[in-house]
Write a protein that holds these residues in place. Structure first.
Motif, short mmCIF file in Angstrom:
data_model
loop_
_atom_site.label_atom_id
_atom_site.label_comp_id
_atom_site.label_asym_id
_atom_site.label_seq_id
_atom_site.Cartn_x
_atom_site.Cartn_y
_atom_site.Cartn_z
N GLU A 73 0.87 -1.38 -0.06
CA GLU A 73 0.09 0.06 -0.01
C GLU A 73 0.75 1.10 -0.19
O GLU A 73 2.08 1.27 0.39
N LEU A 74 0.36 2.24 -0.55
CA LEU A 74 1.11 3.47 -0.72
C LEU A 74 0.28 4.60 -0.13
O LEU A 74 -0.83 4.67 -0.29
N ALA A 75 1.00 5.68 0.56
CA ALA A 75 0.41 6.85 1.26
C ALA A 75 1.16 8.05 0.64
O ALA A 75 2.57 7.97 0.88
N TYR A 76 0.70 9.12 0.29
CA TYR A 76 1.56 10.36 0.08
C TYR A 76 1.26 11.16 1.27
O TYR A 76 0.15 11.52 1.64
N ILE A 77 2.36 11.73 1.61
CA ILE A 77 2.52 12.56 2.97
C ILE A 77 3.17 13.75 2.62
O ILE A 77 4.32 13.73 2.42
N GLY A 78 2.31 14.66 1.99
CA GLY A 78 2.95 15.99 1.27
C GLY A 78 3.65 15.81 0.36
O GLY A 78 3.19 14.88 -0.82
N PRO A 79 4.83 16.17 0.26
CA PRO A 79 5.70 15.72 -1.17
C PRO A 79 6.35 14.23 -0.88
O PRO A 79 7.03 13.85 -1.89
N ASP A 80 6.16 13.67 -0.07
CA ASP A 80 6.86 12.35 0.36
C ASP A 80 5.99 11.27 0.34
O ASP A 80 4.78 11.63 -0.05
N ALA A 81 6.49 10.06 0.29
CA ALA A 81 5.53 8.64 0.10
C ALA A 81 5.81 7.99 1.20
O ALA A 81 7.14 7.62 1.44
N ALA A 82 5.10 6.88 1.50
CA ALA A 82 5.24 5.84 2.45
C ALA A 82 4.85 4.62 1.77
O ALA A 82 3.78 4.47 1.04
N VAL A 83 5.25 3.51 2.15
CA VAL A 83 5.02 2.01 1.61
C VAL A 83 4.87 1.20 2.92
O VAL A 83 5.76 1.14 3.62
N ARG A 84 3.99 0.41 2.82
CA ARG A 84 3.71 -0.49 3.71
C ARG A 84 3.15 -1.94 3.03
O ARG A 84 2.71 -2.19 2.10
N ASP A 85 3.43 -2.96 3.97
CA ASP A 85 2.92 -4.28 3.76
C ASP A 85 1.23 -4.26 4.08
O ASP A 85 0.86 -4.05 5.23
N SER A 86 0.51 -4.67 3.14
CA SER A 86 -1.01 -4.50 3.28
C SER A 86 -1.58 -5.60 4.34
O SER A 86 -2.52 -5.33 4.99
N LYS A 87 -0.68 -6.64 4.58
CA LYS A 87 -1.14 -7.62 5.42
C LYS A 87 -0.78 -7.36 6.92
O LYS A 87 -1.10 -7.87 8.01
#
Length: 61
Positions: free
Chosen positions: A24-38
């Protein structure tokens, strides 16, 4: 949606075969974060915007 919480979305390229290989991906302002959906409360990778774009180019290449 709370302002302090990122809005996560599942990658359109995630494996739909039921084996759970999804990110899963989330944009946090100009930055991005990635995590395991499980494991939504587990570790996350946060990258500056230009670092995330470089990662995507590398993965696509």
């Amino acid at each position: 949606m709370e302002l302090n919480r990122p809005s996560w979305r599942k990658s359109s390229r995630s494996n739909g075969g039921g084996d759970g290989n999804c990110v899963e991906l989330a944009y946090i302002g100009p930055d991005a974060a990635v995590r395991d959906s499980k494991n939504t409360v587990g570790p996350r990778i946060a990258l500056p915007g230009n670092g995330f774009r470089a990662l995507v180019r590398h993965v696509r290449g």
